[in-house]
Design a protein around this motif. Structure first.
Motif, PDB file in Angstrom:
ATOM      1  N   ARG B 222      39.838  28.972  41.219  1.00 30.45           N
ATOM      2  CA  ARG B 222      40.760  28.817  40.091  1.00 30.45           C
ATOM      3  C   ARG B 222      40.048  28.124  38.950  1.00 30.45           C
ATOM      4  O   ARG B 222      39.090  27.384  39.175  1.00 30.45           O
ATOM      5  N   GLY B 223      40.513  28.351  37.726  1.00 20.49           N
ATOM      6  CA  GLY B 223      39.870  27.708  36.584  1.00 20.49           C
ATOM      7  C   GLY B 223      40.236  28.373  35.282  1.00 20.49           C
ATOM      8  O   GLY B 223      41.273  29.040  35.198  1.00 20.49           O
ATOM      9  N   GLY B 224      39.365  28.205  34.305  1.00 20.03           N
ATOM     10  CA  GLY B 224      39.654  28.725  32.972  1.00 20.03           C
ATOM     11  C   GLY B 224      39.586  30.233  32.919  1.00 20.03           C
ATOM     12  O   GLY B 224      38.725  30.857  33.538  1.00 20.03           O
ATOM     13  N   THR B 225      40.537  30.827  32.199  1.00 21.00           N
ATOM     14  CA  THR B 225      40.569  32.290  32.082  1.00 21.00           C
ATOM     15  C   THR B 225      40.659  32.732  30.630  1.00 21.00           C
ATOM     16  O   THR B 225      40.636  33.931  30.353  1.00 21.00           O
ATOM     17  N   SER B 229      46.215  28.842  28.147  1.00 22.07           N
ATOM     18  CA  SER B 229      45.393  27.634  28.209  1.00 22.07           C
ATOM     19  C   SER B 229      46.204  26.347  28.276  1.00 22.07           C
ATOM     20  O   SER B 229      45.712  25.328  28.754  1.00 22.07           O
ATOM     21  N   GLN B 234      47.256  28.482  37.478  1.00 14.91           N
ATOM     22  CA  GLN B 234      46.456  29.697  37.422  1.00 14.91           C
ATOM     23  C   GLN B 234      47.357  30.871  37.020  1.00 14.91           C
ATOM     24  O   GLN B 234      48.467  31.005  37.557  1.00 14.91           O
ATOM     25  N   ASP B 240      43.070  38.319  35.200  1.00 17.89           N
ATOM     26  CA  ASP B 240      42.761  36.894  35.036  1.00 17.89           C
ATOM     27  C   ASP B 240      42.923  36.068  36.311  1.00 17.89           C
ATOM     28  O   ASP B 240      42.172  35.109  36.540  1.00 17.89           O
ATOM     29  N   LYS B 241      43.906  36.449  37.133  1.00 17.68           N
ATOM     30  CA  LYS B 241      44.185  35.679  38.350  1.00 17.68           C
ATOM     31  C   LYS B 241      42.921  35.450  39.194  1.00 17.68           C
ATOM     32  O   LYS B 241      42.733  34.382  39.770  1.00 17.68           O
ATOM     33  N   SER B 244      38.259  33.544  37.172  1.00 18.59           N
ATOM     34  CA  SER B 244      38.101  32.238  36.536  1.00 18.59           C
ATOM     35  C   SER B 244      36.639  31.998  36.201  1.00 18.59           C
ATOM     36  O   SER B 244      35.748  32.379  36.955  1.00 18.59           O
TER      37      SER B 244
END
Ligand SMILES: Cc1ncc(COP(=O)(O)O)c(C=O)c1O
Lengths: 73, 378
Positions: B222-225, B229, B234, B240-241, B244
């Motif tokens: 998980r993280g930035g996509t 924002s 997530q 995008d899921k 990341s």
């Protein structure tokens, strides 16, 4: 009356897909950083001319475009 | 130099692939979609176009269902970790790569996942009826290696899906993507992992996973996509899921060019050409005394990957001679698939594996036959 609208999407994938569809229909558009007012969506949005909104709406009705949010500049 | 190790990584790449990577590095370079500027948009278009080309190649109607990973292994890990919960049952085969087997062993220890391994025959063929017989009420997944990286046999995935009904099917298409026709929606595939650097002709460090729209599996990372924002959560939408962190856009640019190269020629045309090369190779080998061939003897439902041994010599000796004396690159040993070698009777020494690719030629196959003949005689 404002001259532009900004369409916001879930993901950058949806933005690029929409850009291709809009361009294919001969409608002017430009990719812009998402305005703060729409910040709940992805980093890029699509700016279009106000006068093209009826055409864009009909593309949305037939499922070709899927914007989540719209902002009038 | 003759390169016959395309099952590990394809080489050389079409010039278009190299130009696409260079074009990205020189003229684009930016982070796809993260920032609102022109170059960022250009990078995002490259990612989009590659995803669309892959959807076309694999018969997928919505390209959002294809997510990019670093390789097939990463895609298989998302699928297996995401699908298999505590004490779930999984059915797999004796032809799997370590990317599936080691992950399943880990899930067995960590989550008590129960594994049934269906035995393939000595040619590496898995019977769809045997898969169906292995199903239990708690079977959550069937995981199948589509094309064997050891003997080249391609399993009938449409028949396997028919046999297992509603149980989700995970296909490891590391070997088949780009060299054997795949139709995800028509064949009822639920999850499919692929490598970008093998028959899809892209660079190393890129691969992907197809996820059926009705499957809801948690991501592994998980993280930035670049989307949502403001939220700590997530995103739950694809791609995008599962994407990341910054993508390998450079690799995606090259992969896109590789997939377009395949689409322009047609995967069936590429496959048929490879089967012609295989025929030349197998015919030549059958005439050499002291060569033991493994796997199916026909060119039906298979890849141009051939495992063999030379009597009286170990695979590594043969591989060494091919490299040093004959300038031919192959892979020897167990090919990350020890169970497949147990199945064909070549564990623990393994085999010498020759794998042709889209860029191989008839002349190269003939030279390889001549080299093996010389080694067998010496
Ligand atoms: C059958 C099979 N599965 C998975 C993999 C792993 O592929 P990657 O190296 O792209 O993770 C390979 C590659 O060797 C393979 O042959």
């Amino acid at each position: 009356m404002s001259k532009h609208v900004v369409l916001a999407f879930d993901s950058i994938h949806d933005v690029i897909k929409a850009e291709k569809i809009i361009v294919r229909h001969g409608i002017w558009c430009d990719l812009v950083p998402t305005p703060r007012e729409l910040s709940s969506d992805c980093g890029m949005s699509i700016e279009c001319r106000n006068e093209d909104l009826p055409d864009l709406e009909s593309l949305r009705e037939n499922g070709a475009l899927t914007w989540r949010d719209i902002y009038r500049t | 130099m003759i390169y016959l190790d395309n099952a590990a990584t394809s080489h050389p790449k079409p010039p278009e692939v190299i130009s696409a990577v260079q074009h990205f590095m020189v003229h684009v370079g930016a982070n796809p979609g993260r920032s609102g500027h022109r170059l960022s948009a250009q990078a995002a278009r490259i990612v989009f176009d590659t995803r669309q080309s892959l959807a076309e190649l694999f018969g997928v109607s919505d390209s959002r269902q294809i997510v990019f990973t670093s390789n097939a292994t990463a895609g298989l890990n998302i699928a297996l970790h995401g699908m298999l919960g505590p004490r779930d049952h999984v059915v797999t085969t004796s032809m799997e790569h370590n990317s599936v087997m080691r992950t399943l062993q880990h899930l067995e220890q960590e989550r008590g996942v129960r594994i049934t391994v269906v035995q393939a025959d000595q040619q590496g063929r898995v019977d769809p009826a045997a898969i169906r017989e292995a199903l239990e009420p708690k079977t959550r997944l069937v995981a199948i290696n589509h094309g064997s990286n050891v003997v080249g046999y391609v399993q009938p995935i449409a028949q396997i899906k028919e046999a297992i009904g509603k149980v989700p099917l995970l296909v490891d298409a590391a070997q088949t993507a780009g060299s054997y026709p795949i139709s995800i929606e028509r064949d009822g595939v639920d999850l499919l992992a692929f490598s970008g650097h093998k028959s899809l002709l892209g660079p190393q460090g890129i691969g992907g996973l197809y996820v059926h729209p009705e499957l809801d599996l948690p991501p592994l990372v998980r993280g930035g996509t670049g989307s949502r924002s403001e939220s700590d959560r997530q995103p739950d939408f694809l791609p995008d899921k599962y994407e990341s962190g910054t993508l390998n856009t450079c690799g995606i640019a090259g992969l896109g060019a590789g997939v377009r190269f395949i689409l322009e020629r047609g995967v069936t045309t590429i496959h048929n050409r490879e089967m012609d090369l295989l025929e030349v190779f197998l015919e030549g080998l059958r005439r050499i005394a002291g060569v033991v061939l493994y796997g199916p003897s026909s060119t039906k439902t298979r890849l141009p990957t051939v495992s063999l041994n030379v009597e009286g010599k170990s695979p590594s000796q043969v591989g060494g001679l091919l490299d040093k004396r004959h300038d031919i690159m192959v892979r020897v040993g167990l090919h990350c698939a020890p169970n497949a070698h147990r199945t064909i009777g070549t564990f623990p020494d393994g085999t010498v594996r020759f794998s042709a690719g889209a860029m191989s030629s008839r002349d190269e196959m003939e030279q390889a036959v001549a080299a093996i003949e010389e080694i067998a005689r010496s």
